[in-house]
Design an enzyme around this catalytic site. Structure first.
Site, PDB file in Angstrom:
ATOM      1  N   ASP A 187      38.859  32.222  21.780  1.00 22.15           N
ATOM      2  CA  ASP A 187      40.300  32.457  21.675  1.00 22.15           C
ATOM      3  C   ASP A 187      40.657  33.205  20.402  1.00 22.15           C
ATOM      4  OD1 ASP A 187      41.606  31.489  23.988  1.00 22.15           O
ATOM      5  OD2 ASP A 187      41.240  29.428  23.372  1.00 22.15           O
ATOM      6  N   TYR A 232      50.548  28.026  22.198  1.00 18.01           N
ATOM      7  CA  TYR A 232      49.407  28.655  21.534  1.00 18.01           C
ATOM      8  C   TYR A 232      49.605  30.171  21.569  1.00 18.01           C
ATOM      9  CZ  TYR A 232      46.748  24.269  21.685  1.00 18.01           C
ATOM     10  OH  TYR A 232      46.324  22.971  21.504  1.00 18.01           O
ATOM     11  N   ARG A 279      47.314  23.983  33.238  1.00 18.61           N
ATOM     12  CA  ARG A 279      48.085  23.125  32.337  1.00 18.61           C
ATOM     13  C   ARG A 279      49.566  23.493  32.405  1.00 18.61           C
ATOM     14  NH1 ARG A 279      44.614  24.102  26.950  1.00 18.61           N
ATOM     15  NH2 ARG A 279      44.438  26.150  27.953  1.00 18.61           N
ATOM     16  N   LYS A 327      49.553  28.476  27.089  1.00 16.08           N
ATOM     17  CA  LYS A 327      48.804  29.673  26.687  1.00 16.08           C
ATOM     18  C   LYS A 327      49.731  30.754  26.149  1.00 16.08           C
ATOM     19  CE  LYS A 327      45.148  30.286  26.612  1.00 16.08           C
ATOM     20  NZ  LYS A 327      44.278  29.977  25.434  1.00 16.08           N
ATOM     21  N   HIS A 384      47.315  32.521  19.194  1.00 14.62           N
ATOM     22  CA  HIS A 384      46.020  33.139  18.865  1.00 14.62           C
ATOM     23  C   HIS A 384      46.176  34.655  18.690  1.00 14.62           C
ATOM     24  CE1 HIS A 384      43.918  29.377  19.639  1.00 14.62           C
ATOM     25  NE2 HIS A 384      44.466  29.301  20.836  1.00 14.62           N
ATOM     26  N   GLU A 388      48.540  26.443  17.044  1.00 13.60           N
ATOM     27  CA  GLU A 388      47.255  26.413  16.338  1.00 13.60           C
ATOM     28  C   GLU A 388      47.372  26.591  14.829  1.00 13.60           C
ATOM     29  OE1 GLU A 388      47.753  30.797  17.395  1.00 13.60           O
ATOM     30  OE2 GLU A 388      48.147  28.876  18.380  1.00 13.60           O
TER      31      GLU A 388
END
Length: 372
Positions: free
Chosen positions: A270, A94, A15, A75, A96, A118
């Protein structure tokens, strides 16, 4: 604002943080965008498309991080990327953080402004920047689970939907949110026997109204999870506590009681995973076996369908990226409470309460950190 888009470096991650269309929107608003060469090539977004959209193509991630005022990724930053972040630089991606102490420490040490997709919220209490990838992951979880049920992977040798005269596989989905709903839709489409377990009666009622008699809905308790997991052929872990580490709802003892060759797909990996036997895997080696149960715990599932995922993600993130660029991050976070919920780190301070609690670190409210 100068916005940078590096190439993703996590294993099997194709991505990209911004599509050429998103870049064009930013440049149309007068912003500059630099994109690392090859950032979108793997999903048919060649450098030339980015140039035509107004971006400057640069040779290395180092240059992107060195020049950009805001870095837009997909990511969480890997160790070498964290080392390139600097004081006051905005990182929009993101994160996480809850189960990832090393990343949290590195992000705080950098002094960067970490805004996590998120934990951005909306007026309905939803997670609009997590939802697109949850939709993808939920649908993919059934594809992955069906494949893992095949004998060569270690599964029971079952066809998910069966055939006339042969029972369909039993699919149990723990969590009735976006992931669980999309998983249920796919599993029912393949004619599996599907049960969703959730602790919200209102959500179970909504699912019952949406899918009717095709779907079994069960209220979540330790007993019901144990009973249905141990009777299942495929279990999807679709549990989410926003910003926090996922609760371990399926214990090792429950896994031991499952049928040999049954499958666990942990979409919550995740956030640390919701099965006690889970640990992150990659697309290169997606499965492992514990107590004769196949585990699929890929930490970036949507990366396998990277073009679909990138476009879906950009549809959701672009308005927020535009606001951060147009107003500057302070004004954008001041003006939008829901975007402010995405602030996880600021100038060395941890501004996400669930992460602070998970890691036993000091917590600073975003408003205090921003001086609002």
């Amino acid at each position: 604002m100068l916005v940078g888009v590096p190439k993703e470096i996590k294993a099997q991650e194709f991505r990209v943080g911004m599509t050429p269309g998103s870049v064009r929107e930013l440049t149309h608003h007068g912003h500059e965008v630099i994109v690392e060469t090859g950032a979108g090539t793997a999903i048919d977004f060649p450098d030339e498309q980015y140039r035509n959209a107004g971006a400057e193509i640069v040779g290395t991630a180092k240059e992107v991080f060195a020049r950009a005022e805001m870095v837009v990724k997909v990511k969480e930053p890997q160790a070498q990327e964290c080392a390139m972040l600097r004081q006051g630089q905005v990182l929009f991606t993101y994160l996480h953080l809850a189960p990832d102490v090393p990343q949290t420490d590195a992000l705080l040490k950098s002094g960067a402004v970490g805004i996590a997709y998120e934990t951005v919220t909306d007026a309905r209490g939803g997670l609009p920047l997590l939802a697109p990838m949850s939709e993808v992951a939920g649908r993919m979880s059934i594809q992955a689970g069906a494949r893992c049920l095949e004998k060569e992977i270690g599964g029971r040798g079952l066809l998910l939907g069966g055939v006339p005269g042969v029972p369909a596989a039993k699919v149990v989905i723990i969590g009735g949110g976006v992931v669980g709903t999309n998983a249920a839709r796919m599993a029912m489409g393949l004619e599996a026997h599907v049960t969703v377990i959730d602790r919200s009666l209102n959500r179970l009622k909504e699912l019952d109204l949406q899918f009717g008699a095709m779907l079994n809905t069960i209220y979540s308790t330790v007993d019901t999870i144990e009973e249905h997991v141990q009777g299942a052929d495929l279990v999807i872990g679709a549990v989410l506590v926003p910003g926090a580490e996922a609760p371990k709802l399926v214990t090792r003892e429950m896994v031991k009681g499952m049928k040999p060759g049954s499958v666990l797909v942990d979409v919550a990996i995740d956030q640390g995973g919701c099965f006690e036997t889970s640990h992150p895997t990659t697309h290169a080696e997606p499965t492992y076996i514990v107590d004769e149960v196949v585990h699929y715990c890929v930490a970036n599932m949507p990366g396998a369908v990277a073009r679909t995922s990138t476009v879906a993600l950009n549809n959701a993130t672009l308005p927020y990226a535009m606001a951060l660029a147009d107003k500057g991050y302070r004004a954008a976070l001041r003006d939008d409470t829901h975007l402010r919920h995405g602030l996880n780190a600021h100038a060395g301070k941890l501004t996400q309460q669930e992460v602070a609690e998970a890691q036993d670190k000091p917590y600073t409210p975003p408003e205090e950190a921003l001086g609002l």
